[in-house]
Design an enzyme around this catalytic site. Structure first.
Site, PDB file in Angstrom:
ATOM      1  N   SER A 153       0.857  -1.179   0.000  1.00  0.00           N
ATOM      2  CA  SER A 153       0.000   0.000   0.000  1.00  0.00           C
ATOM      3  C   SER A 153       0.893   1.230   0.000  1.00  0.00           C
ATOM      4  O   SER A 153       1.992   1.211   0.575  1.00  0.00           O
ATOM      5  CB  SER A 153      -0.871   0.008   1.253  1.00  0.00           C
ATOM      6  N   TYR A 166      -1.751  -0.535  10.105  1.00  0.00           N
ATOM      7  CA  TYR A 166      -1.856  -0.914   8.690  1.00  0.00           C
ATOM      8  C   TYR A 166      -0.614  -0.471   7.905  1.00  0.00           C
ATOM      9  O   TYR A 166       0.036  -1.300   7.251  1.00  0.00           O
ATOM     10  CB  TYR A 166      -3.150  -0.334   8.105  1.00  0.00           C
ATOM     11  N   LYS A 170       2.332  -2.917   6.081  1.00  0.00           N
ATOM     12  CA  LYS A 170       2.603  -2.836   4.633  1.00  0.00           C
ATOM     13  C   LYS A 170       4.064  -2.451   4.383  1.00  0.00           C
ATOM     14  O   LYS A 170       4.669  -2.917   3.419  1.00  0.00           O
ATOM     15  CB  LYS A 170       1.655  -1.835   3.976  1.00  0.00           C
TER      16      LYS A 170
HETATM   17  N1  LIG Z   1      -8.582  -0.084  -1.379  1.00  0.00           N
HETATM   18  C1  LIG Z   1      -7.533   0.699  -1.348  1.00  0.00           C
HETATM   19  O1  LIG Z   1      -7.629   1.944  -1.463  1.00  0.00           O
HETATM   20  C2  LIG Z   1      -6.163   0.109  -1.205  1.00  0.00           C
HETATM   21  C3  LIG Z   1      -5.074   0.989  -1.236  1.00  0.00           C
HETATM   22  C4  LIG Z   1      -3.786   0.464  -1.101  1.00  0.00           C
HETATM   23  C5  LIG Z   1      -3.610  -0.907  -0.972  1.00  0.00           C
HETATM   24  N2  LIG Z   1      -4.688  -1.739  -0.945  1.00  0.00           N
HETATM   25  C6  LIG Z   1      -4.420  -3.169  -0.811  1.00  0.00           C
HETATM   26  O2  LIG Z   1      -5.047  -3.839  -1.883  1.00  0.00           O
HETATM   27  C7  LIG Z   1      -5.376  -5.173  -1.464  1.00  0.00           C
HETATM   28  C8  LIG Z   1      -6.825  -5.462  -1.785  1.00  0.00           C
HETATM   29  O3  LIG Z   1      -7.626  -4.570  -1.039  1.00  0.00           O
HETATM   30  P1  LIG Z   1      -9.127  -4.250  -1.429  1.00  0.00           P
HETATM   31  O4  LIG Z   1      -9.268  -2.790  -1.357  1.00  0.00           O
HETATM   32  O5  LIG Z   1      -9.502  -4.978  -2.657  1.00  0.00           O
HETATM   33  O6  LIG Z   1      -9.869  -4.874  -0.151  1.00  0.00           O
HETATM   34  P2  LIG Z   1     -11.351  -5.434   0.061  1.00  0.00           P
HETATM   35  O7  LIG Z   1     -12.239  -5.089  -1.081  1.00  0.00           O
HETATM   36  O8  LIG Z   1     -11.754  -4.999   1.423  1.00  0.00           O
HETATM   37  O9  LIG Z   1     -11.098  -7.021   0.043  1.00  0.00           O
HETATM   38  C9  LIG Z   1     -10.271  -7.627   0.978  1.00  0.00           C
HETATM   39  C10 LIG Z   1     -10.285  -9.118   0.708  1.00  0.00           C
HETATM   40  O10 LIG Z   1      -9.422  -9.759   1.648  1.00  0.00           O
HETATM   41  C11 LIG Z   1     -10.138 -10.844   2.240  1.00  0.00           C
HETATM   42  N3  LIG Z   1      -9.591 -11.079   3.559  1.00  0.00           N
HETATM   43  C12 LIG Z   1      -9.494 -10.207   4.599  1.00  0.00           C
HETATM   44  N4  LIG Z   1      -8.952 -10.803   5.652  1.00  0.00           N
HETATM   45  C13 LIG Z   1      -8.676 -12.082   5.274  1.00  0.00           C
HETATM   46  C14 LIG Z   1      -8.124 -13.201   5.937  1.00  0.00           C
HETATM   47  N5  LIG Z   1      -7.731 -13.150   7.227  1.00  0.00           N
HETATM   48  N6  LIG Z   1      -7.987 -14.369   5.251  1.00  0.00           N
HETATM   49  C15 LIG Z   1      -8.393 -14.450   3.958  1.00  0.00           C
HETATM   50  N7  LIG Z   1      -8.928 -13.430   3.287  1.00  0.00           N
HETATM   51  C16 LIG Z   1      -9.078 -12.260   3.947  1.00  0.00           C
HETATM   52  C17 LIG Z   1     -11.593 -10.401   2.209  1.00  0.00           C
HETATM   53  O11 LIG Z   1     -12.488 -11.498   2.169  1.00  0.00           O
HETATM   54  P3  LIG Z   1     -13.186 -12.230   3.418  1.00  0.00           P
HETATM   55  O12 LIG Z   1     -13.726 -11.152   4.305  1.00  0.00           O
HETATM   56  O13 LIG Z   1     -14.240 -13.073   2.766  1.00  0.00           O
HETATM   57  O14 LIG Z   1     -12.118 -13.044   4.042  1.00  0.00           O
HETATM   58  C18 LIG Z   1     -11.658  -9.734   0.848  1.00  0.00           C
HETATM   59  O15 LIG Z   1     -11.818 -10.704  -0.154  1.00  0.00           O
HETATM   60  C19 LIG Z   1      -5.040  -5.236   0.028  1.00  0.00           C
HETATM   61  O16 LIG Z   1      -3.769  -5.812   0.200  1.00  0.00           O
HETATM   62  C20 LIG Z   1      -5.003  -3.775   0.443  1.00  0.00           C
HETATM   63  O17 LIG Z   1      -4.174  -3.549   1.560  1.00  0.00           O
HETATM   64  C21 LIG Z   1      -5.956  -1.262  -1.047  1.00  0.00           C
END
Ligand SMILES: NC(=O)c1ccc[n+]([C@@H]2O[C@H](COP(=O)([O-])OP(=O)(O)OC[C@H]3O[C@@H](n4cnc5c(N)ncnc54)[C@H](OP(=O)(O)O)[C@@H]3O)[C@@H](O)[C@H]2O)c1
Length: 268
Positions: A153, A166, A170
């Site tokens: 991130s 968080y 990261k």
């Molecule tokens: N969104 C942003 O702005 C942003 C920015 C920078 C980086 N990121 C990174 O991008 C990646 C994807 O994020 P996203 O925004 O797509 O998140 P999201 O839509 O909230 O999805 C998170 C996913 O992770 C799963 N998850 C969470 N805890 C888990 C666990 N203990 N075991 C297995 N699965 C788990 C959730 O499913 P379940 O609840 O079904 O387990 C869900 O499928 C992450 O690494 C995040 O840190 C996101």
């Protein structure tokens, strides 16, 4: 959840017949990566905790590729994660692409956060990618090939004001990725660290609801765009895959003018 009807871009034969494991597959970026990979000809195994949320993805995977499927797995449970990956390796003969994408943000204010909140965040965001990497390495080394993508991130390299769990997790993931990339490249194994910018997913919107200022437009990316950028660059020589050039510029600004950077950043 909306499953796209538009076909994703083509990646030639890069993913055809390959085996890809994606964690955090039930929503957001992970779900999009699974869909794009399966349409690109890969056998996809998507992991997440919530069986009900995985079901729509499972249905699409099964339709496009009978060998693809989802697995209910909490990546913070190291034994369960190892066992799941071992089963995939046995069943499909190896893993070509591992995408460590699952993450959590504890969503607790500095005044209230506990050490256990930090531990749980590190279990999911850092120790799970470490465990998954160590689990797939022996078979990747034996084949002299493989790609590991760690979704970090921008918070890990440009932390915003907050309790720090968080971004710290990261930052650790980014450092782990960079260290291992040096050692693994000569063995034919590529490691990438991804900086996705801001995506309006559950995780991204959650941060906004807790007070993160809405990023400028040039720092906002759709999951479709980020997935496409990752899949276009995975396996190439560069370590970092960044979805926003503006954030790369902010990195340079921070190093050149740290005082001015921190003054501007403290209100975010
Ligand atoms: N969104 C942003 O702005 C942003 C920015 C920078 C980086 N990121 C990174 O991008 C990646 C994807 O994020 P996203 O925004 O797509 O998140 P999201 O839509 O909230 O999805 C998170 C996913 O992770 C799963 N998850 C969470 N805890 C888990 C666990 N203990 N075991 C297995 N699965 C788990 C959730 O499913 P379940 O609840 O079904 O387990 C869900 O499928 C992450 O690494 C995040 O840190 C996101």
């Amino acid at each position: 959840m909306t499953l796209p009807t538009r076909r994703p871009p083509l990646y030639g034969d890069r993913y055809r017949g390959r085996v890809a494991v994606v964690t955090g597959a039930s929503a957001g970026l992970g779900e999009q990566l699974c869909l794009d990979l399966v349409h690109a000809g890969a056998t996809v195994v998507g992991l997440a905790r919530n069986a009900q949320r995985l079901e729509p993805l499972s249905a699409v995977l099964r339709t496009v590729s009978p060998t693809s499927h989802t697995v209910v797995c909490d990546v913070a449970d190291t034994e369960a994660l190892r066992a799941t990956l071992a089963t995939v390796i046995t069943r499909h003969g190896g893993i070509d692409l591992l995408i460590n994408n699952a993450a959590q943000d504890p969503g607790v204010r500095l005044a209230d956060i506990t050490v256990d909140d930090f531990r749980r965040t590190f279990d999911v965001n850092f120790f799970a990618p470490v465990a998954a990497t160590l689990a797939v390495l022996p078979s990747m080394r034996a084949r002299g090939a493989g790609t590991i993508v760690n979704v970090s991130s921008d918070g890990g390299r440009l932390p915003s004001p907050g309790p720090g769990a968080y971004p710290a997790s990261k930052a650790a993931l980014s450092a782990f990725s960079e260290s291992t990339a040096f050692r693994l490249a000569p063995l034919g194994i590529r490691v990438h660290v991804v900086y996705p910018a801001f995506m309006a997913t559950e995780l991204g919107l959650g941060a906004l609801h807790r007070g993160l200022r809405r990023p400028p437009r040039l720092m906002i990316r759709r999951v479709e765009t980020v997935s496409r950028i990752i899949l276009a660059r995975a396996g190439e020589s560069s370590l970092e895959i960044s979805a926003s050039r503006l954030i790369d510029v902010a990195m340079v600004f921070r190093h050149l003018l740290p005082g001015a950077y921190r003054w501007g950043r403290k209100s975010w």
